[in-house]
Design a protein around this motif. Structure first.
Motif, PDB file in Angstrom:
ATOM      1  N   ILE A   1       0.862  -1.181   0.000  1.00  0.00           N
ATOM      2  CA  ILE A   1       0.000   0.000   0.000  1.00  0.00           C
ATOM      3  C   ILE A   1       0.899   1.232   0.000  1.00  0.00           C
ATOM      4  CG2 ILE A   1      -1.869   1.193   1.188  1.00  0.00           C
ATOM      5  CD1 ILE A   1      -2.503  -1.475   2.577  1.00  0.00           C
ATOM      6  N   MET A   2       0.755   2.089  -1.021  1.00  0.00           N
ATOM      7  CA  MET A   2       1.610   3.262  -1.164  1.00  0.00           C
ATOM      8  C   MET A   2       0.758   4.478  -1.536  1.00  0.00           C
ATOM      9  SD  MET A   2       4.712   1.641  -3.456  1.00  0.00           S
ATOM     10  CE  MET A   2       5.636   3.177  -3.362  1.00  0.00           C
ATOM     11  N   TYR A   3       1.336   5.659  -1.311  1.00  0.00           N
ATOM     12  CA  TYR A   3       0.739   6.869  -1.859  1.00  0.00           C
ATOM     13  C   TYR A   3       0.984   6.901  -3.371  1.00  0.00           C
ATOM     14  CZ  TYR A   3       0.160   8.686   2.877  1.00  0.00           C
ATOM     15  OH  TYR A   3      -0.221   8.871   4.186  1.00  0.00           O
ATOM     16  N   LYS A   4      -0.031   7.272  -4.111  1.00  0.00           N
ATOM     17  CA  LYS A   4       0.090   7.262  -5.564  1.00  0.00           C
ATOM     18  C   LYS A   4       1.139   8.261  -6.040  1.00  0.00           C
ATOM     19  CE  LYS A   4      -2.768   7.291  -9.725  1.00  0.00           C
ATOM     20  NZ  LYS A   4      -4.148   7.452 -10.259  1.00  0.00           N
ATOM     21  N   THR A   5       1.212   9.416  -5.391  1.00  0.00           N
ATOM     22  CA  THR A   5       2.207  10.422  -5.798  1.00  0.00           C
ATOM     23  C   THR A   5       3.629   9.908  -5.591  1.00  0.00           C
ATOM     24  OG1 THR A   5       1.994  11.376  -3.578  1.00  0.00           O
ATOM     25  CG2 THR A   5       0.662  12.352  -5.338  1.00  0.00           C
ATOM     26  N   VAL A   6       3.860   9.184  -4.497  1.00  0.00           N
ATOM     27  CA  VAL A   6       5.194   8.617  -4.237  1.00  0.00           C
ATOM     28  C   VAL A   6       5.531   7.556  -5.273  1.00  0.00           C
ATOM     29  CG1 VAL A   6       6.593   7.347  -2.562  1.00  0.00           C
ATOM     30  CG2 VAL A   6       5.001   9.117  -1.776  1.00  0.00           C
ATOM     31  N   TYR A   7       4.531   6.726  -5.603  1.00  0.00           N
ATOM     32  CA  TYR A   7       4.753   5.669  -6.601  1.00  0.00           C
ATOM     33  C   TYR A   7       5.105   6.273  -7.962  1.00  0.00           C
ATOM     34  CZ  TYR A   7       3.595   1.741  -9.667  1.00  0.00           C
ATOM     35  OH  TYR A   7       3.632   0.765 -10.630  1.00  0.00           O
ATOM     36  N   VAL A   8       4.349   7.275  -8.393  1.00  0.00           N
ATOM     37  CA  VAL A   8       4.591   7.900  -9.696  1.00  0.00           C
ATOM     38  C   VAL A   8       5.941   8.627  -9.697  1.00  0.00           C
ATOM     39  CG1 VAL A   8       3.751   9.637 -11.314  1.00  0.00           C
ATOM     40  CG2 VAL A   8       2.136   8.099 -10.199  1.00  0.00           C
ATOM     41  N   GLU A   9       6.275   9.282  -8.594  1.00  0.00           N
ATOM     42  CA  GLU A   9       7.545  10.001  -8.513  1.00  0.00           C
ATOM     43  C   GLU A   9       8.728   9.041  -8.623  1.00  0.00           C
ATOM     44  OE1 GLU A   9       9.940  12.963  -5.408  1.00  0.00           O
ATOM     45  OE2 GLU A   9       7.881  12.288  -4.982  1.00  0.00           O
ATOM     46  N   LYS A  10       8.661   7.906  -7.966  1.00  0.00           N
ATOM     47  CA  LYS A  10       9.746   6.922  -8.046  1.00  0.00           C
ATOM     48  C   LYS A  10       9.887   6.370  -9.458  1.00  0.00           C
ATOM     49  CE  LYS A  10       9.638   5.397  -3.219  1.00  0.00           C
ATOM     50  NZ  LYS A  10       9.444   4.254  -2.299  1.00  0.00           N
ATOM     51  N   MET A  11       8.765   6.155 -10.146  1.00  0.00           N
ATOM     52  CA  MET A  11       8.826   5.664 -11.528  1.00  0.00           C
ATOM     53  C   MET A  11       9.423   6.720 -12.446  1.00  0.00           C
ATOM     54  SD  MET A  11       7.894   2.553 -11.632  1.00  0.00           S
ATOM     55  CE  MET A  11       7.823   2.420 -13.408  1.00  0.00           C
ATOM     56  N   HIS A  12       9.102   7.997 -12.214  1.00  0.00           N
ATOM     57  CA  HIS A  12       9.673   9.066 -13.036  1.00  0.00           C
ATOM     58  C   HIS A  12      11.177   9.165 -12.835  1.00  0.00           C
ATOM     59  CE1 HIS A  12       5.685  11.456 -13.719  1.00  0.00           C
ATOM     60  NE2 HIS A  12       5.816  10.422 -14.540  1.00  0.00           N
ATOM     61  N   VAL A  13      11.649   8.946 -11.620  1.00  0.00           N
ATOM     62  CA  VAL A  13      13.090   8.988 -11.364  1.00  0.00           C
ATOM     63  C   VAL A  13      13.805   7.912 -12.179  1.00  0.00           C
ATOM     64  CG1 VAL A  13      14.856   8.619  -9.601  1.00  0.00           C
ATOM     65  CG2 VAL A  13      12.858  10.025  -9.080  1.00  0.00           C
ATOM     66  N   ILE A  14      13.217   6.732 -12.256  1.00  0.00           N
ATOM     67  CA  ILE A  14      13.829   5.637 -13.025  1.00  0.00           C
ATOM     68  C   ILE A  14      13.778   5.933 -14.516  1.00  0.00           C
ATOM     69  CG2 ILE A  14      13.605   3.192 -13.615  1.00  0.00           C
ATOM     70  CD1 ILE A  14      12.612   2.696 -10.796  1.00  0.00           C
ATOM     71  N   LEU A  15      12.638   6.424 -15.013  1.00  0.00           N
ATOM     72  CA  LEU A  15      12.495   6.666 -16.445  1.00  0.00           C
ATOM     73  C   LEU A  15      13.331   7.866 -16.910  1.00  0.00           C
ATOM     74  CD1 LEU A  15       8.644   6.041 -16.870  1.00  0.00           C
ATOM     75  CD2 LEU A  15      10.525   4.532 -17.523  1.00  0.00           C
ATOM     76  N   ASN A  16      13.629   8.775 -16.033  1.00  0.00           N
ATOM     77  CA  ASN A  16      14.443   9.937 -16.402  1.00  0.00           C
ATOM     78  C   ASN A  16      15.942   9.654 -16.374  1.00  0.00           C
ATOM     79  OD1 ASN A  16      12.223  11.625 -16.821  1.00  0.00           O
ATOM     80  ND2 ASN A  16      12.134  12.220 -14.652  1.00  0.00           N
TER      81      ASN A  16
END
Length: 380
Positions: free
Chosen positions: A292-307
């Protein structure tokens, strides 16, 4: 310190004799024999024996029905033929199924006979004892039958496992990794512990719609069969598939393995919390852990990897359809003339989509960081 009292030899001997005679003092068959005689005891043992036979026949019917449903071959349905390949013919398979069905009918007749005998014996047994012993005898019989039922289920579960089928109605609990500050109730945690792959059978099934789908499939494929014999075999195959599908549904529905109104209320409560606090529930990278995670934290972590430009390169234009068109042209030029129409349609891609990226969290690491995983469903 006051002196400790010492037990005399007589007291120890009395306690030892009580321990030895405890079984005979409180064991229900011994009590029945002491109060009502050997004849009543024999009737009690006969009732327990018939009850165990009834449970055994019922368990055997469930085992044989499961074998028929999943096309399994227990030892009683195995036989040697002139060559090993003959055992896989439709005739041999029908013969095995008929053997299993005849065994089911035998157990059904046996159950009817056992119920008649039990009704007579239980009436005569309860008529010869007092009301207090009736309660004690019923409790004794229930305990014996419950233990025997558990042993029969264990044996049949092992047999099915040896045949290659693992059926367990016990829900494997998954760990809950809550990476937020939101608290969940005990019922919500219990529901989430079933895992994200937890599935249930629908409460009802539209048999007419399913039957019409099978009939439509037969109508579409019937013109492709050259002989009537092959057409009849295909029809029998569809009938068996329909019976297996419907039988599997009703077999699973008997376990009451579906969502109740209370569970629907818990699901609604979890959905409301997800919307209110902007949460996301995902499966962990390994195991059945629910994260269970905050959606903003999940999206931010994915953006860090994709960038990370050392691993991913940003394109200026989406060229998925361009690559699809090139591949379609390649298939058309090289395979259209040498393949049949059905084979050509199987390898010719009609559509494609851009792969989606998701990141199951690595719960065994601090953070937890997501593992970038592309989903190529619908991509050529």
């Amino acid at each position: 310190q006051p002196p400790q009292p010492k037990m005399s030899v007589t007291t120890l001997l009395v306690l030892f004799l009580i321990k030895l005679t405890k079984k005979s003092l409180f064991y229900t068959p011994c009590l029945v024999r002491g109060h009502f005689g050997e004849a009543t005891l024999r009737t009690l043992r006969r009732v327990v024996k018939l009850q165990k036979k009834l449970v055994k026949s019922t368990a055997d019917i469930n085992f044989l029905t499961t074998c028929i449903m999943y096309n399994l071959h227990p030892k009683m349905a195995r036989f040697k033929l002139h060559k090993s390949s003959a055992s896989k013919t439709p005739l041999a398979q029908r013969f095995r199924i008929n053997l299993l069905r005849s065994e089911v009918k035998f157990h059904q007749r046996r159950i009817r006979s056992l119920k008649e005998q039990l009704a007579t014996l239980e009436t005569s047994l309860l008529a010869t004892v007092t009301w207090l012993f009736r309660i004690r005898i019923r409790a004794f019989i229930k305990k014996e039958i419950d233990n025997f039922t558990l042993s029969c289920q264990t044996v049949h579960r092992r047999k099915l496992s040896n045949l290659g089928l693992n059926i367990s109605h016990e829900r494997n609990s998954a760990a809950i990794f809550n990476d937020t500050d939101i608290k969940f109730s005990d019922k919500e945690i219990e529901l989430l512990s079933m895992g994200l792959n937890h599935g249930v059978f629908p409460s009802s099934l539209d048999l007419k719609e399913i039957r019409s789908a099978f009939e439509d499939l037969f109508t579409q494929l019937a013109p492709h069969f050259e002989t009537r014999n092959h057409l009849l075999k295909f029809k029998n195959c569809l009938i068996n598939c329909y019976n297996d599908y419907v039988g599997n549904y009703f077999h699973s529905k008997r376990t009451n393995y579906h969502f109740s109104d209370e569970v629907h209320t818990v699901i609604k409560s979890i959905q409301d919390k997800m919307k209110l606090h902007n949460l996301v529930i995902v499966k962990a990278d390994k195991g059945q852990t629910v994260v269970i995670m905050y959606k903003t934290v999940y999206v931010e972590k994915m953006h860090v990897i994709l960038n990370d430009r050392s691993k991913f390169v940003e394109v200026e234009k989406e060229e998925t359809l361009t690559y699809l068109s090139r591949f379609q042209s390649f298939i058309y030029r090289n395979f259209k003339s040498i393949l049949s129409e059905s084979e050509y349609k199987e390898i010719y891609p009609s559509a494609s989509s851009t792969p989606a990226m998701h990141g199951p969290p690595k719960t065994h690491k601090a953070g937890p960081p997501p593992r970038p995983t592309p989903s190529t469903v619908g991509c050529h």
